[in-house]
Motif scaffolding. Structure first.
Motif, PDB file in Angstrom:
ATOM      1  N   GLN A  20       3.048   4.161  -9.502  1.00 48.36           N
ATOM      2  CA  GLN A  20       2.542   2.457 -10.156  1.00 48.36           C
ATOM      3  C   GLN A  20       3.847   1.482 -10.376  1.00 48.36           C
ATOM      4  O   GLN A  20       5.298   2.461 -10.429  1.00 48.36           O
ATOM      5  N   ARG A  21       3.381   0.910  -9.622  1.00 47.78           N
ATOM      6  CA  ARG A  21       5.067  -0.510  -9.962  1.00 47.78           C
ATOM      7  C   ARG A  21       5.854  -0.276 -10.920  1.00 47.78           C
ATOM      8  O   ARG A  21       5.145  -0.346 -12.301  1.00 47.78           O
ATOM      9  N   ASP A  54      -1.290   2.705  -9.449  1.00 44.27           N
ATOM     10  CA  ASP A  54      -1.586   1.599  -8.509  1.00 44.27           C
ATOM     11  C   ASP A  54      -2.167   2.559  -7.437  1.00 44.27           C
ATOM     12  O   ASP A  54      -3.733   2.180  -7.191  1.00 44.27           O
ATOM     13  N   TRP A  55      -1.524   3.741  -7.078  1.00 40.30           N
ATOM     14  CA  TRP A  55      -1.997   4.092  -5.906  1.00 40.30           C
ATOM     15  C   TRP A  55      -2.315   6.084  -6.863  1.00 40.30           C
ATOM     16  O   TRP A  55      -1.758   6.348  -7.140  1.00 40.30           O
ATOM     17  N   TRP A  56      -3.244   6.357  -6.236  1.00 41.33           N
ATOM     18  CA  TRP A  56      -3.830   8.272  -6.166  1.00 41.33           C
ATOM     19  C   TRP A  56      -3.596   8.718  -5.111  1.00 41.33           C
ATOM     20  O   TRP A  56      -4.402   8.540  -3.760  1.00 41.33           O
ATOM     21  N   GLY A  57      -3.789  10.013  -4.989  1.00 42.84           N
ATOM     22  CA  GLY A  57      -3.372  11.018  -3.498  1.00 42.84           C
ATOM     23  C   GLY A  57      -5.193  11.631  -4.014  1.00 42.84           C
ATOM     24  O   GLY A  57      -5.634  11.016  -4.905  1.00 42.84           O
ATOM     25  N   GLN A  58      -5.754  12.683  -3.167  1.00 40.45           N
ATOM     26  CA  GLN A  58      -6.909  13.072  -2.672  1.00 40.45           C
ATOM     27  C   GLN A  58      -7.163  13.782  -3.893  1.00 40.45           C
ATOM     28  O   GLN A  58      -8.256  14.603  -4.185  1.00 40.45           O
ATOM     29  N   GLY A  59      -5.964  14.246  -4.500  1.00 41.16           N
ATOM     30  CA  GLY A  59      -6.248  15.522  -5.573  1.00 41.16           C
ATOM     31  C   GLY A  59      -5.949  16.797  -4.968  1.00 41.16           C
ATOM     32  O   GLY A  59      -6.318  17.292  -3.895  1.00 41.16           O
ATOM     33  N   THR A  60      -5.935  17.879  -5.502  1.00 42.56           N
ATOM     34  CA  THR A  60      -5.681  19.575  -4.727  1.00 42.56           C
ATOM     35  C   THR A  60      -5.653  20.431  -6.055  1.00 42.56           C
ATOM     36  O   THR A  60      -5.659  19.924  -7.076  1.00 42.56           O
ATOM     37  N   GLN A  61      -6.449  21.136  -5.689  1.00 48.56           N
ATOM     38  CA  GLN A  61      -7.178  22.483  -6.600  1.00 48.56           C
ATOM     39  C   GLN A  61      -6.482  23.667  -7.161  1.00 48.56           C
ATOM     40  O   GLN A  61      -5.697  23.542  -6.668  1.00 48.56           O
ATOM     41  N   VAL A  62      -6.330  23.473  -8.357  1.00 48.30           N
ATOM     42  CA  VAL A  62      -5.827  24.350  -9.469  1.00 48.30           C
ATOM     43  C   VAL A  62      -6.955  25.613 -10.270  1.00 48.30           C
ATOM     44  O   VAL A  62      -7.546  24.749 -11.405  1.00 48.30           O
ATOM     45  N   GLN A  92       0.926  -1.621   0.406  1.00 46.06           N
ATOM     46  CA  GLN A  92       0.061   0.295  -0.051  1.00 46.06           C
ATOM     47  C   GLN A  92       0.837   1.112  -0.159  1.00 46.06           C
ATOM     48  O   GLN A  92       1.836   1.211   0.433  1.00 46.06           O
ATOM     49  N   VAL A  93       0.537   2.238  -1.402  1.00 43.59           N
ATOM     50  CA  VAL A  93       1.523   2.776  -1.122  1.00 43.59           C
ATOM     51  C   VAL A  93       0.409   4.325  -1.118  1.00 43.59           C
ATOM     52  O   VAL A  93      -0.702   4.464  -1.010  1.00 43.59           O
ATOM     53  N   GLY A 111       4.499   4.228   2.681  1.00 42.35           N
ATOM     54  CA  GLY A 111       4.192   3.027   3.040  1.00 42.35           C
ATOM     55  C   GLY A 111       4.873   1.696   2.357  1.00 42.35           C
ATOM     56  O   GLY A 111       5.052   0.825   3.158  1.00 42.35           O
ATOM     57  N   ARG A 112       5.680   2.417   1.261  1.00 43.52           N
ATOM     58  CA  ARG A 112       6.804   1.255   0.558  1.00 43.52           C
ATOM     59  C   ARG A 112       7.567   2.096   0.244  1.00 43.52           C
ATOM     60  O   ARG A 112       7.978   3.371  -0.488  1.00 43.52           O
ATOM     61  N   PRO A 113       9.414   1.368  -0.236  1.00 43.45           N
ATOM     62  CA  PRO A 113      10.427   2.359  -0.366  1.00 43.45           C
ATOM     63  C   PRO A 113       9.747   2.766  -2.364  1.00 43.45           C
ATOM     64  O   PRO A 113       9.154   2.618  -3.386  1.00 43.45           O
ATOM     65  N   PHE A 114      10.375   4.368  -1.978  1.00 46.59           N
ATOM     66  CA  PHE A 114       9.660   5.066  -3.518  1.00 46.59           C
ATOM     67  C   PHE A 114      10.358   5.197  -4.680  1.00 46.59           C
ATOM     68  O   PHE A 114       9.651   4.961  -5.328  1.00 46.59           O
ATOM     69  N   SER A 115      11.225   4.634  -4.252  1.00 50.54           N
ATOM     70  CA  SER A 115      12.559   4.488  -5.608  1.00 50.54           C
ATOM     71  C   SER A 115      11.713   3.346  -6.405  1.00 50.54           C
ATOM     72  O   SER A 115      12.039   3.581  -7.976  1.00 50.54           O
ATOM     73  N   ASP A 116      10.391   2.799  -5.999  1.00 47.57           N
ATOM     74  CA  ASP A 116      10.260   1.158  -6.894  1.00 47.57           C
ATOM     75  C   ASP A 116       9.088   1.427  -7.323  1.00 47.57           C
ATOM     76  O   ASP A 116       8.297   1.500  -8.309  1.00 47.57           O
ATOM     77  N   TYR A 117       8.767   2.782  -7.443  1.00 44.50           N
ATOM     78  CA  TYR A 117       7.400   3.417  -8.130  1.00 44.50           C
ATOM     79  C   TYR A 117       7.858   4.583  -9.187  1.00 44.50           C
ATOM     80  O   TYR A 117       8.340   5.185  -9.054  1.00 44.50           O
ATOM     81  N   VAL A 118       7.345   4.398  -9.999  1.00 37.70           N
ATOM     82  CA  VAL A 118       7.010   5.122 -11.432  1.00 37.70           C
ATOM     83  C   VAL A 118       6.345   6.058 -10.980  1.00 37.70           C
ATOM     84  O   VAL A 118       4.833   6.115 -10.331  1.00 37.70           O
TER      85      VAL A 118
END
Length: 128
Positions: free
Chosen positions: A101-102, A116-124, A1-2, A26-33
């Protein structure tokens, strides 16, 4: 889980700049695009690719609409990814999402589905 948390959005005038940040845990950051996508008003079912960066930051990708105006970067030591946005236009108004993305299979930087995982978003919001 990230777990991803975006920040840095806000209201800016046309031609202005903002820097979005995305903190990962949550996980090693360098595992992900890492990628940035956005969802514009009235397009709640469309998440548009903005930019992506490879695991080590040596490759970056941009949508044509933001090329030359936006810059993506990452700091693996801090588990952070950034999107520096300049010369903002009203068409950039959207909720911006950070995705992870893994990198253990073929990578699709520009496609929403493989992330695979997403944040909640930020409004611009860019005002004219």
């Amino acid at each position: 889980q990230v777990h991803l948390v975006e920040s840095g959005g806000g209201l800016v005038q046309v031609g202005g700049s903002l820097r979005l940040s995305c903190a990962a845990s949550g996980r090693p950051f360098s595992d992900y695009v890492m990628g940035w996508f956005r969802q514009a008003p009235g397009k709640e079912h469309e998440r548009e690719f903005v930019s992506a960066i490879s695991q080590l930051g040596d490759s970056t990708y941009y949508a044509d609409s933001v090329k030359g105006r936006f810059t993506i970067s990452r700091d693996n030591a801090k588990n952070m990814v950034y999107l520096q946005m300049s010369r903002l236009e009203p068409e950039d108004t959207a909720v911006y999402y950070c995705g992870a993305q893994r990198a253990t299979r073929p990578i699709y930087y520009r496609d929403y589905g493989p992330y695979d995982w997403w944040g909640q978003g930020t409004q611009v919001t860019v005002s004219s």
